[in-house]
Design a protein around this motif. Structure first.
Motif, PDB file in Angstrom:
ATOM      1  N   LYS A 493       0.807  -1.229   0.000  1.00  0.00           N
ATOM      2  CA  LYS A 493       0.000   0.000   0.000  1.00  0.00           C
ATOM      3  C   LYS A 493       0.840   1.280   0.000  1.00  0.00           C
ATOM      4  CE  LYS A 493      -4.485  -1.583   1.582  1.00  0.00           C
ATOM      5  NZ  LYS A 493      -4.266  -2.986   1.207  1.00  0.00           N
ATOM      6  N   PRO A 494       1.895   1.391   0.809  1.00  0.00           N
ATOM      7  CA  PRO A 494       2.688   2.628   0.770  1.00  0.00           C
ATOM      8  C   PRO A 494       3.397   2.832  -0.585  1.00  0.00           C
ATOM      9  CG  PRO A 494       3.168   1.349   2.756  1.00  0.00           C
ATOM     10  CD  PRO A 494       2.370   0.466   1.861  1.00  0.00           C
ATOM     11  N   ILE A 495       3.638   1.757  -1.292  1.00  0.00           N
ATOM     12  CA  ILE A 495       4.303   1.854  -2.591  1.00  0.00           C
ATOM     13  C   ILE A 495       3.308   2.260  -3.669  1.00  0.00           C
ATOM     14  CG2 ILE A 495       5.637   0.604  -4.346  1.00  0.00           C
ATOM     15  CD1 ILE A 495       6.554  -1.294  -2.067  1.00  0.00           C
ATOM     16  N   LEU A 496       2.197   1.542  -3.748  1.00  0.00           N
ATOM     17  CA  LEU A 496       1.229   1.759  -4.826  1.00  0.00           C
ATOM     18  C   LEU A 496       0.434   3.048  -4.657  1.00  0.00           C
ATOM     19  CD1 LEU A 496      -0.088  -1.907  -5.235  1.00  0.00           C
ATOM     20  CD2 LEU A 496       1.725  -0.747  -6.517  1.00  0.00           C
ATOM     21  N   SER A 497       0.442   3.622  -3.462  1.00  0.00           N
ATOM     22  CA  SER A 497      -0.239   4.902  -3.237  1.00  0.00           C
ATOM     23  C   SER A 497       0.734   6.076  -3.247  1.00  0.00           C
ATOM     24  CB  SER A 497      -0.994   4.877  -1.906  1.00  0.00           C
ATOM     25  OG  SER A 497      -0.084   4.679  -0.827  1.00  0.00           O
ATOM     26  N   ASN A 498       2.019   5.793  -3.510  1.00  0.00           N
ATOM     27  CA  ASN A 498       3.060   6.825  -3.461  1.00  0.00           C
ATOM     28  C   ASN A 498       3.048   7.645  -4.755  1.00  0.00           C
ATOM     29  OD1 ASN A 498       5.404   8.377  -3.321  1.00  0.00           O
ATOM     30  ND2 ASN A 498       6.646   6.722  -2.468  1.00  0.00           N
TER      31      ASN A 498
END
Length: 538
Positions: A493-498
């Motif tokens: 999630k922190p990657i794909l929402s970055n």
């Protein structure tokens, strides 16, 4: 036969070997460039020599250009010491055709190689001499996308950038700081105009370069190193211009087999070297024949007749932007970034061999370009997107003689996902409300993250290609274990929402969960990656 100024005077031996020599006076065009430089280039590795240097070489052969390019290295000084100086700044270009034939040409367009190293006063002062010359018209760049980056993903300065800001122009180390330091010398010498021409594979590259230059300038103004007049000088695009470009030529790393073939022809000392900074380079460069360079025609101090070079188009900014979007966000680079990392996971060394022998990977590649990319790409006019993609799949991608590796295509992917996937995803959101109908692009993103686990589809470990975010991403993914899909919780999630990575939030766009599901399927166990790809491309 030696690739040196004295060596190429033995013309008979070179001609017998089928290697074309410069038809112009190399010493004369080099000397003229030293006295009155017109064209400087930063980042003097493989793509520069075979493409940009090759364009200059062609213009010299036609008598259109009368001096060579001044070559500047800001990152890996071994390139100057091991590839330029021992060979008297000569290069050897090897063009690889799909039928196995080759063209050999000695390159004499590289007039001088300079290290942008402030601790070497001779080199540093020489660089200043070059930049204060009123004759200088353009500075071009192939320093890769990360060469323009000043900040980490969290918005803080990279340590070397922080040091450059604190130390000022006299102790600049990073490419952007060196550039601004030299531009400051040019400003003090006479406020001469100049064009900075990024030729790197990134969206709106001229704007990215300009923003980095302006940022460094502003930081030095705050620190008291430069004055308001310099800020105004750099900010005025009628004086200091940043033309946008689109560049395209597939240039794999130098082949050891080609090195051996050259030595069998009689050319001495052709073996590639790996520098301490892991640059893989050789006295020769091997590449494909097709090439495209679309340049915004904005040069405040004039320019060479670049439009007469092979594959070069001079046009307006909008056409460059459309051409770049066509290539970087739709036709070519997204195919590389979607399938290259997966190829590593599947155990394929060569990109072309993978596409030629694995029907699912070829189908995925075609889906990225034809099915998902072409419907949302505008036509730049000077190049046909359909014809461009057709050439890729009919002639360029299948060319196994190029020897392009999937591992090379996995280099610095974190710096490219926003350009290569984010733009198409945003286009789908704009056109359809969300991007949920996409399949191959989410599969490619999931494949890249699966590649980051550094475990192949058989459970064997491998070494990741260089990427500035390798450590950060692997830390985020460290608790995920192949064979145990339940270990995937919310790590993606922190990657794909970055939005610093993708320039958009993939969950808001309707593909975040899809990527998570694909990734979960890919970590089910041995053979899961192959099975997942097959499932989604059918």
């Amino acid at each position: 036969m030696k690739l040196t100024m004295s060596g190429i005077k033995e013309r008979g031996a070179w001609e017998k070997a089928g290697i074309e020599l410069p038809g112009y006076d190399v010493e004369a065009v080099s000397e003229k460039a030293r006295k009155e430089p017109v064209w400087v280039h930063f980042g003097i590795g493989n793509i520069f020599r075979v493409f940009i240097g090759g364009i200059a070489d062609g213009l010299l052969e036609k008598g259109i250009l009368d001096r060579g390019i001044t070559c500047v290295e800001t990152f890996d000084y071994d390139v100057v010491d091991k590839i330029y100086e021992p060979y008297d700044n000569l290069g050897l270009n090897v063009i690889l055709h799909g039928d196995g034939t080759r063209e050999y040409k000695v390159l004499g367009a590289l007039a001088e190689a300079v290290k942008a190293q402030y601790s070497d006063s001779v080199q540093w002062n020489r660089l200043k001499e070059i930049f204060i010359s009123p004759s200088l018209q353009l500075v071009s760049f192939t320093i890769t996308e990360k060469g323009y980056a000043l900040q980490k993903a969290d918005g803080t300065w990279f340590p070397f950038v922080q040091a450059d800001i604190q130390n000022g122009p006299d102790k600049a180390t990073g490419a952007m700081a060196v550039l601004v330091a030299m531009l400051y010398e040019r400003y003090k010498a006479g406020k001469y105009p100049l064009a900075f021409v990024s030729m790197d594979n990134c969206s709106q590259n001229g704007e990215r370069l300009r923003q980095s230059v302006l940022t460094m300038t502003e930081e030095w103004k705050k620190a008291g190193f430069v004055d308001d007049g310099f800020v105004s000088y750099v900010s005025d695009e009628k004086i200091v211009a940043f033309p946008w470009t689109m560049i395209d030529k597939i240039t794999p790393r130098p082949s050891e087999r080609i090195a051996a073939d050259l030595e069998n022809l009689g050319v001495e000392n052709m073996q590639p070297v790996i520098t301490e900074k892991k640059t893989y380079i050789a006295p020769f460069v091997n590449a494909e024949k097709p090439q495209y360079l679309v340049i915004e025609d904005t040069f405040p101090n004039g320019r060479p007749a670049l439009e007469k070079g092979f594959g070069v188009y001079l046009t307006d900014r909008n056409t460059v932007n459309l051409s770049e979007r066509m290539k970087v966000t739709v036709c070519l680079n997204p195919v590389h970034s979607a399938t290259g990392p997966l190829g590593v996971v599947l155990g394929y060394d060569l990109f072309a061999n993978m596409l030629n022998t694995n029907a699912d990977m070829m189908k995925m590649a075609r889906m990225v370009a034809y099915d998902e990319g072409l419907p949302v790409v505008p036509n730049p006019g000077i190049l046909s997107p359909q014809a461009f993609v057709d050439e890729l799949f009919q002639d360029r991608f299948p060319n196994e003689y190029l020897g392009d590796t999937n591992l090379r295509l996995a280099v610095d992917v974190s710096q490219m996902v926003g350009i290569r996937f984010g733009e198409t995803i945003k286009a789908y959101v704009e056109k359809y409300g969300d991007a949920s109908r996409l399949t191959a692009i989410p599969l490619g993103i999931a494949g890249w993250l699966r590649y980051m686990l550094a475990v192949d589809d058989e459970g064997k470990r491998y070494e990741l290609a260089p990427d500035p975010m390798n450590d950060e991403l692997q830390e985020q993914l460290k608790d995920i274990v192949v064979g145990y899909p339940e270990t995937l919780k919310d790590q993606l999630k922190p990657i794909l929402s970055n939005e610093r990575l993708f320039f958009t939030d993939l969950y808001e766009d309707g593909v975040g969960e899809k990527i998570e599901n694909m990734f979960r399927e890919m970590i089910a166990g041995p053979g899961a990656v192959k099975a997942t790809i097959h499932k989604y491309v059918q």
